[in-house]
Design a protein around this motif. Structure first.
Motif, mmCIF file in Angstrom:
data_model
loop_
_atom_site.group_PDB
_atom_site.id
_atom_site.type_symbol
_atom_site.label_atom_id
_atom_site.label_comp_id
_atom_site.label_asym_id
_atom_site.label_seq_id
_atom_site.Cartn_x
_atom_site.Cartn_y
_atom_site.Cartn_z
ATOM 1 N N ILE A 58 0.653 -1.250 0.053
ATOM 2 C CA ILE A 58 0.069 -0.105 0.185
ATOM 3 C C ILE A 58 0.995 1.217 0.066
ATOM 4 O O ILE A 58 0.686 2.192 -0.801
ATOM 5 C CB ILE A 58 -0.896 0.045 1.075
ATOM 6 C CG1 ILE A 58 -2.140 -1.095 0.995
ATOM 7 C CG2 ILE A 58 -1.581 1.382 1.361
ATOM 8 C CD1 ILE A 58 -2.910 -1.271 2.327
ATOM 9 N N SER A 59 2.006 1.319 0.778
ATOM 10 C CA SER A 59 2.883 2.413 1.062
ATOM 11 C C SER A 59 3.413 2.623 -0.355
ATOM 12 O O SER A 59 3.457 4.084 -0.853
ATOM 13 C CB SER A 59 3.766 2.260 2.143
ATOM 14 O OG SER A 59 3.169 2.127 3.218
ATOM 15 N N GLU A 60 3.797 1.577 -1.045
ATOM 16 C CA GLU A 60 4.594 1.661 -2.253
ATOM 17 C C GLU A 60 3.847 2.221 -3.329
ATOM 18 O O GLU A 60 3.969 3.177 -4.164
ATOM 19 C CB GLU A 60 5.213 0.529 -2.745
ATOM 20 C CG GLU A 60 6.474 0.008 -1.894
ATOM 21 C CD GLU A 60 6.923 -1.298 -2.526
ATOM 22 O OE1 GLU A 60 8.120 -1.695 -1.746
ATOM 23 O OE2 GLU A 60 6.625 -1.989 -2.971
ATOM 24 N N PHE A 61 2.365 1.600 -3.415
ATOM 25 C CA PHE A 61 1.231 2.328 -4.237
ATOM 26 C C PHE A 61 1.067 3.703 -4.310
ATOM 27 O O PHE A 61 1.061 4.368 -5.118
ATOM 28 C CB PHE A 61 -0.058 1.254 -4.187
ATOM 29 C CG PHE A 61 -1.083 2.117 -4.950
ATOM 30 C CD1 PHE A 61 -1.244 1.944 -6.318
ATOM 31 C CD2 PHE A 61 -1.933 2.825 -4.172
ATOM 32 C CE1 PHE A 61 -2.480 2.528 -7.229
ATOM 33 C CE2 PHE A 61 -3.088 3.614 -5.072
ATOM 34 C CZ PHE A 61 -3.292 3.432 -6.241
ATOM 35 N N GLU A 62 1.106 4.078 -2.736
ATOM 36 C CA GLU A 62 0.826 5.609 -2.557
ATOM 37 C C GLU A 62 1.884 6.468 -3.054
ATOM 38 O O GLU A 62 1.695 7.542 -3.610
ATOM 39 C CB GLU A 62 0.170 5.885 -1.198
ATOM 40 C CG GLU A 62 -1.221 5.233 -0.770
ATOM 41 C CD GLU A 62 -1.608 5.247 0.410
ATOM 42 O OE1 GLU A 62 -2.836 4.919 0.699
ATOM 43 O OE2 GLU A 62 -0.920 5.462 1.464
ATOM 44 N N GLU A 63 3.108 6.127 -2.814
ATOM 45 C CA GLU A 63 4.148 6.770 -2.715
ATOM 46 C C GLU A 63 4.421 6.744 -4.322
ATOM 47 O O GLU A 63 4.863 8.243 -4.948
ATOM 48 C CB GLU A 63 5.469 5.986 -2.204
ATOM 49 C CG GLU A 63 6.692 6.738 -2.742
ATOM 50 C CD GLU A 63 8.032 5.978 -2.024
ATOM 51 O OE1 GLU A 63 9.041 6.279 -2.569
ATOM 52 O OE2 GLU A 63 7.690 4.937 -1.239
ATOM 53 N N GLU A 64 4.217 5.756 -5.186
ATOM 54 C CA GLU A 64 4.606 6.005 -6.585
ATOM 55 C C GLU A 64 3.384 6.429 -7.332
ATOM 56 O O GLU A 64 3.751 7.191 -8.436
ATOM 57 C CB GLU A 64 4.630 4.581 -7.239
ATOM 58 C CG GLU A 64 5.825 3.843 -6.529
ATOM 59 C CD GLU A 64 7.117 4.668 -6.891
ATOM 60 O OE1 GLU A 64 7.376 5.138 -7.988
ATOM 61 O OE2 GLU A 64 7.874 4.707 -5.913
ATOM 62 N N THR A 65 2.217 6.452 -7.162
ATOM 63 C CA THR A 65 0.946 7.188 -7.950
ATOM 64 C C THR A 65 0.630 8.254 -7.489
ATOM 65 O O THR A 65 0.001 9.353 -8.168
ATOM 66 C CB THR A 65 -0.067 6.177 -7.848
ATOM 67 O OG1 THR A 65 -0.593 6.033 -6.570
ATOM 68 C CG2 THR A 65 0.388 4.709 -8.110
ATOM 69 N N GLY A 66 0.989 8.676 -6.123
ATOM 70 C CA GLY A 66 0.339 9.975 -5.577
ATOM 71 C C GLY A 66 -1.046 9.681 -4.818
ATOM 72 O O GLY A 66 -1.838 10.817 -4.736
ATOM 73 N N GLU A 67 -1.808 8.645 -4.953
ATOM 74 C CA GLU A 67 -3.202 8.390 -4.604
ATOM 75 C C GLU A 67 -3.071 7.536 -3.362
ATOM 76 O O GLU A 67 -2.365 6.717 -3.151
ATOM 77 C CB GLU A 67 -3.773 7.781 -5.878
ATOM 78 C CG GLU A 67 -3.946 8.691 -6.969
ATOM 79 C CD GLU A 67 -5.193 8.166 -8.033
ATOM 80 O OE1 GLU A 67 -5.832 7.219 -7.504
ATOM 81 O OE2 GLU A 67 -5.201 8.342 -9.185
ATOM 82 N N LYS A 68 -4.442 7.806 -2.548
ATOM 83 C CA LYS A 68 -4.632 7.089 -1.627
ATOM 84 C C LYS A 68 -4.996 5.668 -1.678
ATOM 85 O O LYS A 68 -6.029 5.391 -2.766
ATOM 86 C CB LYS A 68 -5.631 7.860 -0.470
ATOM 87 C CG LYS A 68 -5.614 7.012 0.776
ATOM 88 C CD LYS A 68 -6.612 7.761 1.534
ATOM 89 C CE LYS A 68 -6.968 7.254 3.072
ATOM 90 N NZ LYS A 68 -5.683 6.508 3.566
#
Length: 238
Positions: free
Chosen positions: A218-228
């Motif tokens: 989840i952290s990697e998704f949010e970091e890379e996409t800028g979305e929650k």
């Protein structure tokens, strides 16, 4: 911004020593489970089986999606119908001549029919029956093994399938399978598949336990996409 994500873990890549622990945790977090079935002929490897789906069903009532990498889909489709696997995804390269019969057979059993596009297979291959399928899986790696090289150019198929669906009112879901991880989250998310298959590099090998691996994903998704990250409501088997 936020985005509901349908995450479908590829159970071929899980740690079987932690089978019960991992399935129990994921059961309350994922949209479905992705089960690769290989026969050692269509791809040079062997993997999971209908029996594995039955074992997983003892711990979860979530939707099971079988990804067939087999030379004889007729044989395997009937086995999966017999155990009531909710989604049966067949290799587009092997169903020419029997596609309508197999799709009807799956639908007549009250299940969902899907097709899988390997990297070299264009969307045009499935146009004759695209209006009656429930899911299209786009492979962004060569099939058969975990950890294959990510093929960025395959993402255009997801865009093409979304446009076809919008233009014609088709109902299929679009699934992306292959190297969904920190390095590729942004480019994958940009083309907006409906279902994200995650495996070894994007989930199971991130840490030593599944709960912390999930949080890191989840952290990697949010970091890379800028979305929650917001998990889509999980599908339960009927």
């Amino acid at each position: 911004m936020s985005k509901q994500l349908h995450i479908s873990p590829s159970l071929m890549t899980m740690d079987l020593d932690q089978f019960k622990e991992q399935i129990t945790f994921l059961d309350s977090n994922v949209g479905s489970f992705h089960i690769d079935i290989m026969d050692g002929h269509f791809v040079p490897n062997l993997s999971l089986s209908p029996w594995f789906i039955e074992q997983t069903r003892k711990l979860s009532n979530k939707e099971m999606s079988a990804h067939l990498m087999v030379t004889d889909p007729v044989f395997w489709v009937q086995q999966l119908i017999d155990i009531k696997c909710e989604v049966i995804c067949m290799p587009a390269e092997r169903i020419n001549g029997v596609a309508f019969r197999l799709i009807d057979q799956i639908h007549d059993a009250g299940l969902k029919a899907g097709v899988v596009l390997n990297p070299e297979t264009p969307v045009s291959e499935i146009l004759p029956y695209i209006d009656i399928i429930d899911k299209v899986t786009v492979m962004t790696v060569d099939p058969g093994f975990a950890g294959q090289r990510f093929l960025k150019k395959m993402l255009h198929k997801i865009t093409e399938l979304r446009q076809l669906r919008e233009d014609n009112g088709y109902q299929y879901l679009i699934e992306m399978d292959g190297s969904t991880n920190k390095e590729h989250w942004k480019m994958i998310h940009d083309v907006q598949p409906d279902i994200y298959v995650v495996g070894r590099s994007g989930l199971f090998n991130l840490t030593d336990d599944i709960e912390s691996s999930w949080q890191q994903m989840i952290s990697e998704f949010e970091e890379e996409t800028g979305e929650k990250f917001i998990q889509v409501e999980a599908q339960e088997a009927a």
